[in-house]
Write an enzyme that holds these catalytic residues in place. Structure first.
Site, PDB file in Angstrom:
ATOM      1  N   HIS A  71       0.828  -1.205   0.000  1.00 12.80           N
ATOM      2  CA  HIS A  71       0.000   0.000   0.000  1.00 12.80           C
ATOM      3  C   HIS A  71       0.864   1.258   0.000  1.00 12.80           C
ATOM      4  O   HIS A  71       0.537   2.249  -0.673  1.00 12.80           O
ATOM      5  CB  HIS A  71      -0.917  -0.028   1.225  1.00 12.80           C
ATOM      6  CG  HIS A  71      -1.721   1.212   1.416  1.00 12.80           C
ATOM      7  ND1 HIS A  71      -1.477   2.100   2.435  1.00 12.80           N
ATOM      8  CD2 HIS A  71      -2.755   1.725   0.704  1.00 12.80           C
ATOM      9  CE1 HIS A  71      -2.331   3.100   2.354  1.00 12.80           C
ATOM     10  NE2 HIS A  71      -3.120   2.908   1.319  1.00 12.80           N
ATOM     11  N   GLU A  74       2.000   1.857  -3.465  1.00 15.49           N
ATOM     12  CA  GLU A  74       0.887   2.389  -4.269  1.00 15.49           C
ATOM     13  C   GLU A  74       0.840   3.917  -4.174  1.00 15.49           C
ATOM     14  O   GLU A  74       0.697   4.611  -5.181  1.00 15.49           O
ATOM     15  CB  GLU A  74      -0.435   1.790  -3.789  1.00 15.49           C
ATOM     16  CG  GLU A  74      -1.659   2.379  -4.450  1.00 15.49           C
ATOM     17  CD  GLU A  74      -2.839   2.469  -3.508  1.00 15.49           C
ATOM     18  OE1 GLU A  74      -3.465   3.553  -3.425  1.00 15.49           O
ATOM     19  OE2 GLU A  74      -3.161   1.457  -2.861  1.00 15.49           O
ATOM     20  N   HIS A  75       0.988   4.444  -2.958  1.00 17.37           N
ATOM     21  CA  HIS A  75       1.013   5.900  -2.771  1.00 17.37           C
ATOM     22  C   HIS A  75       2.203   6.528  -3.492  1.00 17.37           C
ATOM     23  O   HIS A  75       2.068   7.571  -4.149  1.00 17.37           O
ATOM     24  CB  HIS A  75       1.101   6.228  -1.277  1.00 17.37           C
ATOM     25  CG  HIS A  75      -0.209   6.191  -0.574  1.00 17.37           C
ATOM     26  ND1 HIS A  75      -0.753   7.288   0.064  1.00 17.37           N
ATOM     27  CD2 HIS A  75      -1.114   5.193  -0.404  1.00 17.37           C
ATOM     28  CE1 HIS A  75      -1.908   6.966   0.598  1.00 17.37           C
ATOM     29  NE2 HIS A  75      -2.150   5.692   0.348  1.00 17.37           N
ATOM     30  N   GLU A 151      -3.596   7.888   7.541  1.00 20.77           N
ATOM     31  CA  GLU A 151      -4.711   7.127   6.977  1.00 20.77           C
ATOM     32  C   GLU A 151      -5.121   6.006   7.911  1.00 20.77           C
ATOM     33  O   GLU A 151      -6.316   5.769   8.127  1.00 20.77           O
ATOM     34  CB  GLU A 151      -4.317   6.561   5.605  1.00 20.77           C
ATOM     35  CG  GLU A 151      -5.425   5.806   4.904  1.00 20.77           C
ATOM     36  CD  GLU A 151      -5.023   5.289   3.535  1.00 20.77           C
ATOM     37  OE1 GLU A 151      -5.671   4.328   3.051  1.00 20.77           O
ATOM     38  OE2 GLU A 151      -4.066   5.829   2.942  1.00 20.77           O
TER      39      GLU A 151
END
Length: 447
Positions: A71, A74-75, A151
């Protein structure tokens, strides 16, 4: 309830002509010389296209101790490349009237752009660039690590239901990556650095580990030419490791989780059972489990709803879920929210009684046909959305299914019988492979 059923049956009958007239999707698939799979779904009704690249690398493919790196990467793919400034890709998509985003799951990471069909080549050019040309700085790592930590704070740490779900997954799996949250454990996210990110990128982000899915107003031959031009020139990874997951040992003891949090507004009981996933060429059991979830808890006419909410009035809501789209064994879940004043112990007992009674009563033929018609109609309506189309094929190929498996799925659902559903229920309702959870407020302490 009887009047509601009559109205619902009438609505479903109205959908029958639509379902009967549905045409098969125009799907073209092939593999580039460098190993990249390509799926094109042509639909020329609107001048819109969705361009997606799926990598067969998700959180369950992360190395031990680096949870959240899939993840995190991905950012970071929205930062600079050899040919683009940081943020330029998204800015270009927006300037061309489109939208873009990305998402990470246990089994894959996907990136997409939805734009006018005449902008497809520009999207390919930018996506191909960041497949191998990402250029990160330590400042990127520091700033974006703060973003993913925030997040997690917002979506998980501040949400007792999310924290509860993490604990259920962690207990459900003894030895598999599905036990680790997709976003990562906080203490490991805080230590993720450049080496973790680049190791994951340089292992998985290659064309022979990727799937290109293009849906919408396109010509398949033109897409093939563009794919060969922009993706076909990227070398494959000759050392791409086999996708081997740690095997889950036999589960022979039911487990329990009690999660207490003062922020809980609605206590509830949840149970997950280990269940088989959709496998290539062998999706019959998954189809039966999909129908079972709808029969038990798929709406206001479901078995659990009728028994727990209307007849016994012991629940304000109940549901059943099956996550069949996974690479490895998944879960079948049931959830019951009790009416005010009913304890979780009483709620669980009522849930167990209803599940036991279901195994006696079985599936009603009219309910089964109604559910199959509703699912089929839903599949037809999804064909109006280039996003749904692209996601359906991309997700399937990312978990090892084939285009043929995707095409066969509607007919497999249609072929499910009452006996198939009950066989699936007998298989999945194994308490020795289950986790029962209570989400509740802290108990009062008496002096």
């Amino acid at each position: 309830m009887r009047q509601f059923r009559v109205l619902l049956n009438a609505a479903v009958l109205c959908l029958a002509p639509l379902v009967a007239q549905a045409d098969e999707e125009a799907v073209t698939s092939f593999t580039l010389e460098n190993g990249m799979d390509v799926v094109i779904v042509e639909d020329n009704r609107a001048p819109v296209v969705q361009h997606m690249v799926w990598y067969r690398a998700g959180s369950a493919d992360e190395p031990k101790g680096a949870s959240g790196v899939a993840h995190f990467l991905e950012h970071l793919l929205f930062k600079a490349t050899e040919n683009m400034e940081s943020g330029e890709l998204s800015a270009t998509v927006a300037a061309n009237g489109g939208r873009d985003n990305a998402f990470t799951s246990y089994d894959y990471t996907a990136y997409f752009q939805r734009v006018a069909s005449d902008r497809l080549e520009l999207m390919m050019q930018m996506e191909a660039d960041r497949m191998r040309n990402i250029r990160l700085t330590e400042s990127d790592i520091t700033s974006e690590r703060g973003v993913i930590i925030e997040e997690r704070n917002q979506r998980t740490e501040n949400n007792p239901r999310a924290l509860f779900g993490e604990q259920l997954n962690a207990v459900q799996y003894h030895n598999h990556g599905y036990s680790v949250p997709i976003i990562g454990w906080m203490h490991e996210m805080q230590t993720l650095g450049m080496d973790d990110v680049m190791d994951f990128y340089n292992t998985h982000y290659y064309p022979n580990n990727a799937i290109l899915v293009v849906s919408g107003d396109v010509d398949p031959e033109e897409v093939r030419s563009l794919a060969e031009k922009h993706y076909g020139t990227i070398p494959a990874n000759p050392d791409l490791p086999d996708r081997v997951r740690t095997a889950e040992p036999p589960q022979n003891a039911e487990r329990r989780v009690v999660f207490r949090d003062a922020r809980v507004a609605q206590p509830y009981v949840s149970r997950s059972y280990l269940a088989p996933e959709r496998d290539p060429g062998d999706q019959e059991m998954a189809a039966a489990l999909t129908i079972l979830a709808e029969v038990l808890g798929g709406g206001q006419t479901s078995y659990m709803t009728e028994k727990l909410q209307f007849e016994q009035q012991k629940a304000v809501w109940s549901g059943a879920y099956y996550r069949g789209a996974s690479l490895d064994d998944t879960t079948f879940d049931v959830i019951v929210l009790p009416r005010p004043g009913l304890s979780l112990e009483e709620t669980e007992a009522a849930m167990d009684d209803v599940l036991e009674q279901f195994m006696v009563d079985g599936v009603q033929p009219d309910q089964l046909e109604r559910i199959k018609m509703q699912l089929r109609a839903s599949q037809i309506y999804e064909r109006d959305d280039v996003n749904s189309i692209a996601n359906r094929y991309g997700q399937a190929l990312a978990i090892g299914l084939t285009v043929e498996d995707v095409k066969a799925w509607p007919d497999l659902l249609k072929a499910v019988t009452e006996e198939d559903v009950m066989e699936a229920a007998g298989l999945v309702f194994n308490r020795d492979a289950s986790v029962t959870g209570w989400l509740m407020q802290p108990e009062e302490v008496t002096q």
